[in-house]
Scaffold this motif. Structure first.
Motif, short mmCIF file in Angstrom:
data_model
loop_
_atom_site.label_atom_id
_atom_site.label_comp_id
_atom_site.label_asym_id
_atom_site.label_seq_id
_atom_site.Cartn_x
_atom_site.Cartn_y
_atom_site.Cartn_z
N GLN B 371 0.84 -1.20 0.00
CA GLN B 371 0.00 0.00 0.00
C GLN B 371 0.88 1.25 0.00
O GLN B 371 0.58 2.24 -0.67
CB GLN B 371 -0.90 -0.01 1.23
N GLU B 374 2.12 1.95 -3.41
CA GLU B 374 1.05 2.51 -4.23
C GLU B 374 0.84 4.00 -3.92
O GLU B 374 0.72 4.83 -4.83
CB GLU B 374 -0.23 1.74 -3.95
N ARG B 377 3.39 6.09 -5.45
CA ARG B 377 3.14 6.29 -6.89
C ARG B 377 2.03 7.28 -7.14
O ARG B 377 2.18 8.23 -7.88
CB ARG B 377 2.77 4.94 -7.54
N LYS B 378 0.91 7.04 -6.45
CA LYS B 378 -0.32 7.79 -6.78
C LYS B 378 -0.58 8.98 -5.86
O LYS B 378 -1.42 9.82 -6.16
CB LYS B 378 -1.53 6.86 -6.68
#
Ligand SMILES: Cc1ncc(C[n+]2csc(CCOP(=O)(O)OP(=O)(O)O)c2C)c(N)n1
Ligand code: SF4
Ligand SMILES: [Mg+2]
Lengths: 327, 391
Positions: B371, B374, B377-378
């Motif tokens: 998580q 992620e 990244r986002k």
């Protein structure tokens, strides 16, 4: 306890272990009491000091008035710090790593540091039976922070947090009986003293030091600043506190009460009150109320002294010799 | 040769204190520290440890008695946890400012309310700025080793600062683990007698704890700060000496499969071993993941931390304490600050979890790491993520 020195005029040590030059107010009875008490300390003493007037006036970096090893840490933990010093001295002596002489630990604190915020730590240290002397220098309020009430402030006295006013008599509660609380711990020696009776006080200090175990001394210390009186009547006020029966001088040795100064014909409390601004607002009725209470309390004390009430636990050997603290 | 045996970590830690031949132990019981002080009381009662055990009436008095004892020159130990550490709070500052080499084990515990006896790092974080040297341990062996090292560090006359050894309540204190208890002679050789330079001694009176007017206070505090910062090199020296004597090596920031890792998970204390298993598992799945563990919390190891993360893209940090209304976990916040001015630094994702004894499993750590990758990244709208909370 028999072999302590007896102090008399001209036999008092000249050396000041509490050196002059400190910043106490003119006529400070607490500084006088500390100075005289120190004359009865021997050289092999460690002093543990609570936050309060005596710490502040005598220890501003880079100066100190203390000619003895001295430690101050906080306000409410003085008896606990003393416990640590005492335990350390004992172990290190046994292991051959500490001072060779027998060193007495003496804790000193104000009435706030003793009967309010430091009461738990004191109770713990007395109960555990450490070999130390605890002296409460009682000027009947938190003087260092600006004359706020403590539980040792007498009924009716005006302080900054128990001000007298239309809806207030000043201090609304009766003075906490701190010596009785100490006695309730069944310790070998408890006494009250006042520097207005210097030899009595020094003798009691010496006697308390000679005890092997916890000893408690409660010293009335006149504070001209907080009591709102001139600085040149400190000694007189101390005597009046005793002569009116407001602050009786007595000892409690192994639970047995003994009056040090008998005042069968007490002066009226008003003689004491009228010299102090903190009582100025009291009405005649207030004074009568206080007078009656003082008389009752004094009689109770005299009765205790008559009965010679004995405390069995304290009568047996001082617990400091046997308990686990010394393990 | 010292033998390896299975033993409860609290008992092992107290046995280590016995090996140091401590003089004074002043302590007050609190879960999950109790087994440590009970065992020490027993060692003293049986005459196996020649010390004074002061059964004080509170933690405030425990630390206060330690002040007195340490100032007298005695080797001094105590242990506490959670509420006990909080009750000691004001006394802790005095220990460090008066340069008293007290050693304290902290069985890390959550803070009330609601009352919780279980582990997290709320207590540690609340005493972050008390000026103590603070070390996290991960397992029973480290608890022993760092207790012994703590005395040598604290009492070194170039340091003279108190040391906290943090071990997770229950997750570590109550585990039975295989450990090697060093031989007494080896410990005596490694740990010289305590020689406090200016003890309370009538032969040479000193005044300790004078009050400081404004013209002196800043200088006094700065001297203390410099001293704490400089203690790092001596801590490292002691750990090197320890490795020479006992063969176990310790670093301020420890690594696990981190050399080439793109993503790093950072942990403190006993959860580190679980996180390592998650790293193994993710590596098997082909992810470029590694771990760093913070051992030395104070003085903060800036250089080691910067070196450890400089080649990573993402740094996921798990805190076990909350800074209410603040920017995230307290450790993460510090690390963000420590890296802010670096030219090359990873994206940092803050997780808070494992509070009040809530366990985080291997799968849980895998989830935190993935998580975290992620979010790196986002992006995320949150200052930090709370892990495992039920809605
Ligand atoms: C924990 C804490 N609370 C409050 C204070 C503030 N304080 C310092 S001295 C003092 C009063 C001391 O009164 P007492 O013990 O009677 O001594 P005195 O100054 O009257 O001699 C107070 C309230 C403090 N230092 N620490
Ligand atoms: S305020 Fe009172 S006790 Fe304090 S120094 Fe002045 S006179 Fe003494
Ligand atoms: Mg006072």
């Amino acid at each position: 306890m028999e072999k302590y020195t007896v102090y008399a005029p001209r036999l008092i040590p000249k050396k000041e272990k509490f050196a002059p030059g400190h910043r106490a107010c003119i006529g400070c009875g607490e500084a006088l009491a500390v100075r005289l008490a120190c004359k009865a300390f021997n050289e092999n003493t460690v002093v543990v000091n609570a936050t309060g007037c005596m710490e502040i006036v005598a220890s501003q970096l880079p100066y100190t008035s203390w000619r003895l090893p001295w430690i101050h840490t906080l306000f409410e933990n003085t008896a606990a710090v003393a416990s640590g010093v005492e335990a350390a001295l004992k172990v290190m002596k046994r292991k051959g790593t500490g001072p060779k002489a027998a060193v007495k630990v003496i804790a000193i604190a104000g009435d706030g540091g003793t009967s309010d915020i430091g009461l738990q730590a004191l109770s713990g240290a007395l109960e555990r039976g450490h070999n130390f002397l605890y002296i409460c220098f009682d000027n009947e309020a938190y003087m260092n922070t600006g004359i706020q009430r403590s539980s040792a402030t007498p009924f009716g006295a005006a302080t900054t947090t128990s001000p007298a006013g239309k809806a207030s008599i000043g201090q609304f509660s009766w003075k906490k009986n701190m010596p009785a609380i100490a006695v309730a711990h069944d310790i070998p020696y408890v006494a009250t003293a006042c520097p207005s009776y210097p030899f009595d006080m020094m003798n009691k200090v010496a006697k308390a030091i000679a005890v092997n175990g916890p000893a408690y001394l409660h010293v009335l210390s006149v504070c001209p600043t907080g009591w709102r009186c001139p600085g040149d009547i400190t000694v007189r006020l101390g005597r009046l506190a005793v002569e009116t029966g407001i602050f009786p001088l007595y000892e409690v040795e192994n639970g047995e009460y003994k009056m040090s100064v008998e005042t069968p014909h007490q002066r009226p409390v008003q003689d004491y009150f009228k010299l102090q601004g903190r009582f100025r607002h009291l009405s005649e009725a207030d004074v009568i109320l206080i007078q009656e209470r003082v008389k009752r309390e004094y009689e109770k004390l005299v009765e205790k002294a008559k009965n010679g009430r004995k405390s069995e636990r304290a009568k047996t050997e001082s617990r400091a010799n046997t308990d686990q603290v010394s393990a | 040769m010292a033998k390896r045996k299975g033993i409860e970590v609290s008992i092992a830690l107290s046995d280590a204190v016995k090996l140091t031949n401590a003089d004074v132990i002043a302590a007050y019981p609190i879960t999950p520290q109790t087994h440590i002080v009970e065992h020490l009381a027993e060692l003293v009662a049986n005459g196996e440890l020649d010390a004074a055990f002061i059964p004080v009436e509170s933690e405030h008095s425990a630390m206060s008695a330690c002040l007195g004892s340490s100032a007298t020159g005695a080797r001094t130990f105590t242990a506490t946890a959670g509420q006990g550490l909080e009750l000691m709070h004001e006394v802790l500052y005095v220990a460090s400012s008066m340069r008293l080499p007290i050693v304290m084990a902290v069985a890390n515990r959550a803070l009330s309310g609601p009352l919780s006896v279980w582990g997290d790092h709320s207590d540690v974080m609340a005493v972050r700025d008390t000026g103590w040297i603070q070390i996290f341990v991960e397992n029973g062996q480290e608890a022993i080793d760092h207790t012994i090292c703590a005395f040598r560090i604290a009492e070194d006359n170039r340091v003279l600062l108190p040391v906290m050894v943090h071990l997770d309540g229950f997750h570590l204190t109550h585990m039975i683990e295989p450990v090697t208890l060093p031989e007494e002679e080896d410990v005596s050789r490694f740990l010289p007698p305590n020689r406090y330079p200016l003890p309370l001694d009538p032969v040479k009176p000193v005044a300790m704890g004078d009050f400081a007017p404004p013209v002196i206070y800043t200088e006094a505090k700065w001297a203390q700060e410099i001293n704490l910062r400089n203690s790092k090199s001596i801590i490292l020296e002691v750990w090197r000496e320890f490795e020479k004597a006992f063969g176990r090596k310790y670093l301020p920031v420890e690594h696990y499969r981190s050399e080439d890792a793109k993503t790093l998970i950072m942990t403190m204390g006993s959860f580190s071993e679980t996180a390592s298993l998650a790293v193994d598992s993710l590596r098997q799945k082909g992810e470029s993941v590694g771990q760093i563990k913070l051992r030395l919390w104070r003085p903060f190891p800036f250089k080691e931390l910067r070196d450890a993360v400089k080649n990573a893209d993402t740094l996921v940090i798990l805190d076990r304490a909350l800074s209410y209304g603040g920017p995230g976990g307290p450790v993460c916040t510090e690390i963000r600050a420590a890296l802010y001015n670096e030219a090359k630094k990873p994206k940092i994702v803050s997780f808070v979890g494992g509070m009040g004894g809530r366990d985080i499993s291997v799968a849980g750590f895998e989830q935190i790491i993935t998580q975290g990758m992620e979010i790196a990244r986002k992006g995320s709208p949150n200052e930090y993520e709370i892990f495992g909370v039920r809605e």
